[in-house]
Design a protein around this motif. Structure first.
Motif, PDB file in Angstrom:
ATOM      1  N   TYR A  35       0.834  -1.209   0.000  1.00 51.28           N
ATOM      2  CA  TYR A  35       0.000   0.000   0.000  1.00 51.28           C
ATOM      3  C   TYR A  35       0.865   1.255   0.000  1.00 51.28           C
ATOM      4  O   TYR A  35       0.494   2.278  -0.592  1.00 51.28           O
ATOM      5  N   TRP A  36       2.035   1.183   0.663  1.00 54.10           N
ATOM      6  CA  TRP A  36       2.898   2.342   0.791  1.00 54.10           C
ATOM      7  C   TRP A  36       3.885   2.456  -0.371  1.00 54.10           C
ATOM      8  O   TRP A  36       4.540   3.475  -0.524  1.00 54.10           O
ATOM      9  N   VAL A  37       4.001   1.410  -1.187  1.00 56.09           N
ATOM     10  CA  VAL A  37       5.015   1.380  -2.250  1.00 56.09           C
ATOM     11  C   VAL A  37       4.514   2.017  -3.533  1.00 56.09           C
ATOM     12  O   VAL A  37       5.169   2.888  -4.122  1.00 56.09           O
ATOM     13  N   GLY A  38       3.371   1.574  -3.994  1.00 59.13           N
ATOM     14  CA  GLY A  38       2.882   2.113  -5.261  1.00 59.13           C
ATOM     15  C   GLY A  38       1.412   1.810  -5.441  1.00 59.13           C
ATOM     16  O   GLY A  38       0.729   1.337  -4.530  1.00 59.13           O
ATOM     17  N   SER A  39       0.936   2.055  -6.650  1.00 61.85           N
ATOM     18  CA  SER A  39      -0.481   1.861  -6.955  1.00 61.85           C
ATOM     19  C   SER A  39      -0.770   0.376  -7.163  1.00 61.85           C
ATOM     20  O   SER A  39      -0.035  -0.329  -7.854  1.00 61.85           O
ATOM     21  N   ASN A  40      -1.847  -0.089  -6.555  1.00 57.90           N
ATOM     22  CA  ASN A  40      -2.294  -1.467  -6.714  1.00 57.90           C
ATOM     23  C   ASN A  40      -3.791  -1.515  -6.454  1.00 57.90           C
ATOM     24  O   ASN A  40      -4.423  -0.482  -6.209  1.00 57.90           O
ATOM     25  N   ARG A  41      -4.354  -2.703  -6.495  1.00 57.28           N
ATOM     26  CA  ARG A  41      -5.805  -2.826  -6.326  1.00 57.28           C
ATOM     27  C   ARG A  41      -6.261  -2.401  -4.930  1.00 57.28           C
ATOM     28  O   ARG A  41      -7.339  -1.847  -4.764  1.00 57.28           O
ATOM     29  N   VAL A  46      -9.129   1.660  -1.618  1.00 59.77           N
ATOM     30  CA  VAL A  46      -9.153   2.645  -0.534  1.00 59.77           C
ATOM     31  C   VAL A  46      -9.428   4.042  -1.081  1.00 59.77           C
ATOM     32  O   VAL A  46     -10.208   4.813  -0.507  1.00 59.77           O
ATOM     33  N   SER A  47      -8.815   4.373  -2.215  1.00 63.32           N
ATOM     34  CA  SER A  47      -9.035   5.688  -2.822  1.00 63.32           C
ATOM     35  C   SER A  47     -10.482   5.847  -3.265  1.00 63.32           C
ATOM     36  O   SER A  47     -11.071   6.933  -3.134  1.00 63.32           O
ATOM     37  N   LEU A  48     -11.069   4.773  -3.786  1.00 67.24           N
ATOM     38  CA  LEU A  48     -12.472   4.833  -4.210  1.00 67.24           C
ATOM     39  C   LEU A  48     -13.383   5.085  -3.017  1.00 67.24           C
ATOM     40  O   LEU A  48     -14.306   5.909  -3.086  1.00 67.24           O
ATOM     41  N   VAL A  49     -13.121   4.388  -1.902  1.00 67.91           N
ATOM     42  CA  VAL A  49     -13.930   4.584  -0.697  1.00 67.91           C
ATOM     43  C   VAL A  49     -13.758   6.005  -0.155  1.00 67.91           C
ATOM     44  O   VAL A  49     -14.739   6.670   0.219  1.00 67.91           O
ATOM     45  N   GLN A  52     -15.607   8.546  -2.318  1.00 66.37           N
ATOM     46  CA  GLN A  52     -17.050   8.490  -2.093  1.00 66.37           C
ATOM     47  C   GLN A  52     -17.427   9.148  -0.771  1.00 66.37           C
ATOM     48  O   GLN A  52     -18.410   9.895  -0.680  1.00 66.37           O
ATOM     49  N   LEU A  53     -16.629   8.878   0.274  1.00 62.99           N
ATOM     50  CA  LEU A  53     -16.879   9.521   1.569  1.00 62.99           C
ATOM     51  C   LEU A  53     -16.685  11.026   1.482  1.00 62.99           C
ATOM     52  O   LEU A  53     -17.435  11.794   2.102  1.00 62.99           O
ATOM     53  N   HIS A  54     -15.688  11.462   0.703  1.00 66.82           N
ATOM     54  CA  HIS A  54     -15.449  12.899   0.538  1.00 66.82           C
ATOM     55  C   HIS A  54     -16.668  13.582  -0.074  1.00 66.82           C
ATOM     56  O   HIS A  54     -17.075  14.660   0.371  1.00 66.82           O
ATOM     57  N   LEU A  55     -17.261  12.955  -1.086  1.00 70.68           N
ATOM     58  CA  LEU A  55     -18.434  13.545  -1.729  1.00 70.68           C
ATOM     59  C   LEU A  55     -19.614  13.617  -0.765  1.00 70.68           C
ATOM     60  O   LEU A  55     -20.342  14.623  -0.740  1.00 70.68           O
ATOM     61  N   GLU A  56     -19.801  12.577   0.037  1.00 70.61           N
ATOM     62  CA  GLU A  56     -20.926  12.573   0.974  1.00 70.61           C
ATOM     63  C   GLU A  56     -20.730  13.595   2.094  1.00 70.61           C
ATOM     64  O   GLU A  56     -21.652  14.347   2.432  1.00 70.61           O
ATOM     65  N   PHE A  57     -19.539  13.630   2.666  1.00 67.15           N
ATOM     66  CA  PHE A  57     -19.281  14.569   3.762  1.00 67.15           C
ATOM     67  C   PHE A  57     -19.271  16.013   3.269  1.00 67.15           C
ATOM     68  O   PHE A  57     -19.621  16.925   4.006  1.00 67.15           O
ATOM     69  N   LYS A  58     -18.880  16.221   2.022  1.00 67.22           N
ATOM     70  CA  LYS A  58     -18.894  17.571   1.460  1.00 67.22           C
ATOM     71  C   LYS A  58     -20.311  18.113   1.378  1.00 67.22           C
ATOM     72  O   LYS A  58     -20.565  19.292   1.624  1.00 67.22           O
ATOM     73  N   ILE A  59     -21.255  17.218   1.046  1.00 66.82           N
ATOM     74  CA  ILE A  59     -22.666  17.621   1.003  1.00 66.82           C
ATOM     75  C   ILE A  59     -23.193  17.898   2.410  1.00 66.82           C
ATOM     76  O   ILE A  59     -23.931  18.870   2.637  1.00 66.82           O
ATOM     77  N   LEU A  60     -22.802  17.053   3.365  1.00 67.59           N
ATOM     78  CA  LEU A  60     -23.295  17.210   4.731  1.00 67.59           C
ATOM     79  C   LEU A  60     -22.745  18.468   5.391  1.00 67.59           C
ATOM     80  O   LEU A  60     -23.475  19.167   6.108  1.00 67.59           O
ATOM     81  N   VAL A  61     -21.460  18.743   5.167  1.00 73.15           N
ATOM     82  CA  VAL A  61     -20.853  19.920   5.778  1.00 73.15           C
ATOM     83  C   VAL A  61     -21.422  21.192   5.186  1.00 73.15           C
ATOM     84  O   VAL A  61     -21.624  22.197   5.883  1.00 73.15           O
ATOM     85  N   GLY A  62     -21.713  21.179   3.882  1.00 70.17           N
ATOM     86  CA  GLY A  62     -22.283  22.349   3.231  1.00 70.17           C
ATOM     87  C   GLY A  62     -21.233  23.198   2.553  1.00 70.17           C
ATOM     88  O   GLY A  62     -20.022  22.946   2.657  1.00 70.17           O
ATOM     89  N   PRO A  63     -21.685  24.230   1.849  1.00 67.81           N
ATOM     90  CA  PRO A  63     -20.749  25.076   1.095  1.00 67.81           C
ATOM     91  C   PRO A  63     -19.812  25.892   1.976  1.00 67.81           C
ATOM     92  O   PRO A  63     -18.780  26.372   1.503  1.00 67.81           O
ATOM     93  N   GLY A  64     -20.142  26.050   3.255  1.00 65.43           N
ATOM     94  CA  GLY A  64     -19.291  26.847   4.128  1.00 65.43           C
ATOM     95  C   GLY A  64     -18.038  26.130   4.590  1.00 65.43           C
ATOM     96  O   GLY A  64     -17.123  26.754   5.122  1.00 65.43           O
ATOM     97  N   GLY A  65     -17.991  24.812   4.407  1.00 64.21           N
ATOM     98  CA  GLY A  65     -16.839  24.050   4.855  1.00 64.21           C
ATOM     99  C   GLY A  65     -15.706  24.074   3.850  1.00 64.21           C
ATOM    100  O   GLY A  65     -15.879  24.394   2.676  1.00 64.21           O
TER     101      GLY A  65
END
Length: 225
Positions: A35-41, A46-49, A52-65
């Motif tokens: 995981y620390w060496v290079g790109s793999n599955r 982890v990046s996909l998860v 997805q969490l970033h998009l959800e939390f961005k909506i919850l926090v709102g434009p002020g965050g």
């Protein structure tokens, strides 16, 4: 009986130090070195998860965050998730089942949100104590109720996470202790199948409770941003 049952949650001290609290950091050592060496599955998953969490939390926090808001919540989610899953491993100390850990996560977040809100958005915080359309005669009671509601938020966050983890672990231990007393192979098979189903349910609870904790924290932050 009950003393032995709850003993699985007792921190064991060696040399005057509770070494099993270090189990909360075991997730870092269990991550594959690739995981620390290079790109793999694994890194792509982890990046996909995280995206997805970033998009959800961005909506919850709102434009002020800001972007840092979602990074805090994603890190908190992964930390709680690791601890919840590690607690399902035999002979691994469950840190997330203790109020000392859950309160240490919830209380600083709540205090930071409240401090920031009252310092920078005092008018909004005062207005939030009285919902729109409240009759004048009920305003003092609404202020009292909203104040109590804000004060108990870190406690409810901490107790919710710890209680759900404790309940599942107690059921697993209680069923596991009955195995030695089962004389019939059919009853033992049913007991093992029940434990497998309960372990699957606890795996789902580990994910859900991590998500609920972080979502509620992000909603609390959106009220003061």
């Amino acid at each position: 009986m009950m003393g032995n049952l709850f003993s699985i949650f007792d921190p064991v001290a060696m040399f005057g130090i509770s070494l099993n609290w270090g189990a909360s950091l075991l997730g870092l050592f269990l991550i594959p070195w690739v995981y620390w060496v290079g790109s793999n599955r694994f890194t792509k998953m982890v990046s996909l998860v995280m995206n997805q969490l970033h998009l959800e939390f961005k909506i919850l926090v709102g434009p002020g965050g800001s972007g840092g808001h979602t990074l805090i919540f994603i890190s908190l989610f992964l930390f709680i998730l690791f601890n919840n899953f590690l607690g399902l491993t035999p002979y691994v100390f469950t840190a997330s089942s203790h109020l000392a850990v859950t309160l240490s996560l919830a209380l600083p977040l709540w205090f930071a949100f409240m401090f920031y809100g009252w310092l920078n958005h005092s008018t909004h915080m005062f207005a939030h104590l009285v919902p729109l359309g409240t009759p004048s005669i009920l305003m003092p009671f609404m202020v009292l109720i909203e104040t109590i509601s804000n004060l108990i938020r870190p406690g409810t966050l901490a107790v919710r996470l710890a209680a759900n983890m404790i309940a599942g672990h107690l059921l697993l231990v209680l069923l596991g202790n009955q195995g030695s007393s089962c004389m019939s192979s059919s009853i033992l098979s049913i007991l093992i199948l029940t434990q497998i189903l309960l372990l699957t349910l606890e795996s789902a609870v580990a994910v859900i409770q991590s998500y609920v904790f972080v979502v509620l924290a992000s909603l609390y932050s959106s009220e003061v941003v």
